[in-house]
Scaffold this motif. Structure first.
Motif, PDB file in Angstrom:
ATOM      1  N   VAL A 128       0.857  -1.188   0.000  1.00  0.00           N
ATOM      2  CA  VAL A 128       0.000   0.000   0.000  1.00  0.00           C
ATOM      3  C   VAL A 128       0.893   1.239   0.000  1.00  0.00           C
ATOM      4  CG1 VAL A 128      -1.821  -1.181   1.302  1.00  0.00           C
ATOM      5  CG2 VAL A 128      -0.130   0.190   2.525  1.00  0.00           C
ATOM      6  N   GLY A 129       0.341   2.369  -0.378  1.00  0.00           N
ATOM      7  CA  GLY A 129       1.059   3.634  -0.281  1.00  0.00           C
ATOM      8  C   GLY A 129       0.984   4.151   1.145  1.00  0.00           C
ATOM      9  N   LYS A 130       2.109   4.430   1.729  1.00  0.00           N
ATOM     10  CA  LYS A 130       2.162   4.862   3.131  1.00  0.00           C
ATOM     11  C   LYS A 130       1.297   6.091   3.364  1.00  0.00           C
ATOM     12  CE  LYS A 130       5.393   6.260   6.771  1.00  0.00           C
ATOM     13  NZ  LYS A 130       6.806   6.564   7.095  1.00  0.00           N
ATOM     14  N   GLY A 131       0.391   5.999   4.339  1.00  0.00           N
ATOM     15  CA  GLY A 131      -0.446   7.127   4.723  1.00  0.00           C
ATOM     16  C   GLY A 131      -1.628   7.383   3.818  1.00  0.00           C
ATOM     17  N   SER A 132      -1.811   6.536   2.795  1.00  0.00           N
ATOM     18  CA  SER A 132      -2.932   6.719   1.865  1.00  0.00           C
ATOM     19  C   SER A 132      -4.233   6.281   2.523  1.00  0.00           C
ATOM     20  CB  SER A 132      -2.698   5.898   0.599  1.00  0.00           C
ATOM     21  OG  SER A 132      -2.685   4.504   0.920  1.00  0.00           O
ATOM     22  N   ALA A 133      -5.339   6.604   1.862  1.00  0.00           N
ATOM     23  CA  ALA A 133      -6.647   6.228   2.404  1.00  0.00           C
ATOM     24  C   ALA A 133      -6.780   4.727   2.546  1.00  0.00           C
ATOM     25  CB  ALA A 133      -7.751   6.764   1.492  1.00  0.00           C
ATOM     26  N   TYR A 134      -6.261   4.000   1.560  1.00  0.00           N
ATOM     27  CA  TYR A 134      -6.392   2.544   1.638  1.00  0.00           C
ATOM     28  C   TYR A 134      -5.422   1.937   2.633  1.00  0.00           C
ATOM     29  CZ  TYR A 134      -3.136   3.344  -2.239  1.00  0.00           C
ATOM     30  OH  TYR A 134      -2.123   3.823  -3.020  1.00  0.00           O
ATOM     31  N   ASP A 135      -4.294   2.591   2.907  1.00  0.00           N
ATOM     32  CA  ASP A 135      -3.416   2.156   4.002  1.00  0.00           C
ATOM     33  C   ASP A 135      -4.175   2.242   5.329  1.00  0.00           C
ATOM     34  OD1 ASP A 135      -1.446   1.718   5.911  1.00  0.00           O
ATOM     35  OD2 ASP A 135      -0.266   3.488   5.412  1.00  0.00           O
ATOM     36  N   LEU A 136      -4.794   3.392   5.584  1.00  0.00           N
ATOM     37  CA  LEU A 136      -5.530   3.577   6.840  1.00  0.00           C
ATOM     38  C   LEU A 136      -6.676   2.571   6.948  1.00  0.00           C
ATOM     39  CD1 LEU A 136      -5.702   7.487   6.896  1.00  0.00           C
ATOM     40  CD2 LEU A 136      -4.065   6.019   8.065  1.00  0.00           C
ATOM     41  N   TYR A 137      -7.390   2.382   5.846  1.00  0.00           N
ATOM     42  CA  TYR A 137      -8.542   1.464   5.840  1.00  0.00           C
ATOM     43  C   TYR A 137      -8.102   0.021   6.050  1.00  0.00           C
ATOM     44  CZ  TYR A 137     -12.520  -1.167   4.009  1.00  0.00           C
ATOM     45  OH  TYR A 137     -13.551  -2.057   3.841  1.00  0.00           O
ATOM     46  N   LEU A 138      -7.108  -0.423   5.281  1.00  0.00           N
ATOM     47  CA  LEU A 138      -6.687  -1.819   5.371  1.00  0.00           C
ATOM     48  C   LEU A 138      -5.980  -2.119   6.686  1.00  0.00           C
ATOM     49  CD1 LEU A 138      -5.506  -2.414   1.691  1.00  0.00           C
ATOM     50  CD2 LEU A 138      -7.608  -3.202   2.786  1.00  0.00           C
ATOM     51  N   THR A 139      -5.327  -1.116   7.270  1.00  0.00           N
ATOM     52  CA  THR A 139      -4.717  -1.298   8.581  1.00  0.00           C
ATOM     53  C   THR A 139      -5.773  -1.679   9.609  1.00  0.00           C
ATOM     54  OG1 THR A 139      -2.894   0.219   8.102  1.00  0.00           O
ATOM     55  CG2 THR A 139      -3.417  -0.153  10.428  1.00  0.00           C
ATOM     56  N   ARG A 140      -6.969  -1.108   9.464  1.00  0.00           N
ATOM     57  CA  ARG A 140      -8.067  -1.465  10.371  1.00  0.00           C
ATOM     58  C   ARG A 140      -8.736  -2.779   9.981  1.00  0.00           C
ATOM     59  NH1 ARG A 140      -9.198   4.115   9.621  1.00  0.00           N
ATOM     60  NH2 ARG A 140     -10.786   3.599   8.063  1.00  0.00           N
ATOM     61  N   GLU A 141      -8.872  -3.037   8.681  1.00  0.00           N
ATOM     62  CA  GLU A 141      -9.719  -4.133   8.221  1.00  0.00           C
ATOM     63  C   GLU A 141      -9.005  -5.475   8.091  1.00  0.00           C
ATOM     64  OE1 GLU A 141     -13.047  -3.927   7.785  1.00  0.00           O
ATOM     65  OE2 GLU A 141     -12.845  -1.902   8.620  1.00  0.00           O
ATOM     66  N   LEU A 142      -7.752  -5.470   7.667  1.00  0.00           N
ATOM     67  CA  LEU A 142      -7.052  -6.735   7.472  1.00  0.00           C
ATOM     68  C   LEU A 142      -6.563  -7.281   8.814  1.00  0.00           C
ATOM     69  CD1 LEU A 142      -4.959  -6.117   4.229  1.00  0.00           C
ATOM     70  CD2 LEU A 142      -7.217  -7.165   4.467  1.00  0.00           C
ATOM     71  N   LYS A 143      -6.932  -8.487   9.129  1.00  0.00           N
ATOM     72  CA  LYS A 143      -6.600  -9.087  10.426  1.00  0.00           C
ATOM     73  C   LYS A 143      -5.435 -10.061  10.343  1.00  0.00           C
ATOM     74  CE  LYS A 143     -10.225  -6.886  11.861  1.00  0.00           C
ATOM     75  NZ  LYS A 143     -10.032  -5.558  12.467  1.00  0.00           N
ATOM     76  N   ALA A 144      -5.233 -10.707   9.192  1.00  0.00           N
ATOM     77  CA  ALA A 144      -4.212 -11.749   9.077  1.00  0.00           C
ATOM     78  C   ALA A 144      -3.083 -11.377   8.118  1.00  0.00           C
ATOM     79  CB  ALA A 144      -4.859 -13.061   8.627  1.00  0.00           C
ATOM     80  N   ALA A 145      -3.412 -10.753   6.995  1.00  0.00           N
ATOM     81  CA  ALA A 145      -2.393 -10.395   6.003  1.00  0.00           C
ATOM     82  C   ALA A 145      -1.454  -9.325   6.557  1.00  0.00           C
ATOM     83  CB  ALA A 145      -3.061  -9.899   4.727  1.00  0.00           C
ATOM     84  N   GLN A 146      -0.240  -9.312   6.030  1.00  0.00           N
ATOM     85  CA  GLN A 146       0.754  -8.317   6.444  1.00  0.00           C
ATOM     86  C   GLN A 146       0.741  -7.142   5.475  1.00  0.00           C
ATOM     87  OE1 GLN A 146       4.793  -9.786   6.419  1.00  0.00           O
ATOM     88  NE2 GLN A 146       5.659  -7.731   6.533  1.00  0.00           N
TER      89      GLN A 146
END
Length: 247
Positions: A128-146
Motif C-alpha cells: 500500500v502507499g504509506k499514509g494513503s486512504a487505503y493504508d488507513l482502511y486496510l490497517t483497520r480491516e485486514l486481520k491476518a495479512a501483512q
C-alpha cells in the motif's frame, strides 16, 4: 455569494490561501511533464475557492497523501483534498465528498487469489502507499495479512514487484495504468472500498469556516463544475459524489 470577512480571515492567516495538493493520486492531481505545474480537479477547485474568497492562492504541493494531510493538520496549509478517514478527522473538518474513487487489489496472473475474501490470509503481504486512504482502511480491516508500506502510491506496484509480494492495493486507475505497462498482472474483479474524496480544513479554523467550505463543495457538485473538471482532464474511474443529505 458574499463571504463574511471573518471567514476569509479564518482561511488566510498568512494573507494567502494555501492549498495542500497531493500528487500521489493521479485522479485528483498530476504534474505537467513540460512545465512542472500541477493540474487536475483539486487544483481547479482550489482556484475556484480562492476566487470565491477573493484572495490569492498558493499551492503547497506534496508527493504523498500523508504529507498533504500533515500540512493541513499542522496548519502549514489552510485546506486540502483528502479521502475521508476517522484518523484524519481528529484534526481536520471534512466536507461531504466531491468525488468517489474505487480501491482495488492487483495480483499476478498466476496468483491463486481470485476474490477479495482470499486476500486476508497470513501468507499474503499487501503493498500500500504509506499514509494513503487505503493504508488507513486496510490497517483497520485486514486481520491476518501483512501490510507492506511503499513510500508513495506511485511506488506501490514497483514495491510489489521488487519485493515479490502477493498483493498490491490502491486506486483502480493507478493500478490499471501500472498493469498495462507490466505484463502478467491483473486486478481482482471487485472493489474493496470506495474512497470518498473531500475537502478539509483544520478544525481550529472554526465551524463557520468549515460550513463555508461544505457549502462550496455542494455548489461545485450541483453546478456541474466537478464533472466538467473530471471530463476536461480526461479522468476515468471516478464519479461525482451525490449531494450531501445534510448541509
Amino acid at each position: 455569494m458574499t463571504i463574511d470577512p471573518s471567514i476569509v480571515s479564518a482561511f488566510t492567516p498568512t494573507g494567502k490561501l494555501r492549498a495542500s495538493i497531493n500528487l500521489g493520486n493521479p485522479i485528483l492531481a498530476q504534474k505537467d511533464p513540460e512545465t512542472g505545474e500541477p493540474f487536475g480537479v483539486s487544483i481547479d477547485l482550489a482556484h475556484a475557492f480562492a476566487k470565491r474568497l477573493g484572495v490569492d492562492l498558493e499551492l503547497v504541493v506534496f508527493d504523498t497523501a500523508g504529507k498533504s494531510v500533515e500540512a493541513v493538520s499542522e496548519e502549514h496549509a489552510d485546506f486540502g483534498f483528502f479521502a475521508i478517514d476517522p484518523l484524519r478527522g481528529e484534526k481536520i473538518e471534512f466536507t461531504a465528498p466531491y468525488v468517489l474513487i474505487e480501491g482495488f487489489y492487483l495480483v499476478r496472473d498466476d496468483a491463486p487469489i481470485n476474490s477479495n475474501e482470499e486476500v486476508d490470509q497470513p501468507h499474503n503481504r499487501v503493498a500500500v502507499g504509506k499514509g494513503s486512504a487505503y493504508d488507513l482502511y486496510l490497517t483497520r480491516e485486514l486481520k491476518a495479512a501483512q501490510i507492506v508500506r511503499a513510500p508513495s502510491s506511485q511506488a506501490v506496484v514497483s514495491t510489489f514487484l521488487e519485493q515479490n509480494l502477493e498483493v498490491a492495493a490502491g486506486v483502480k486507475q493507478q493500478l490499471e495504468a501500472d498493469a498495462q505497462r507490466t505484463p502478467g498482472l491483473r486486478l481482482l474483479n471487485e472493489r474493496f472500498m470506495v474512497i470518498r474524496q473531500a475537502m478539509g480544513t483544520p478544525k481550529r479554523r472554526g465551524k463557520a469556516a468549515a460550513t463555508a467550505l461544505r457549502k462550496f463543495v455542494e455548489e461545485m457538485k450541483a453546478s456541474g463544475f466537478v464533472a466538467q473538471s473530471l471530463n476536461k482532464h480526461g479522468i476515468a474511474g471516478a464519479s461525482v459524489a451525490p449531494a450531501a443529505e445534510h448541509d
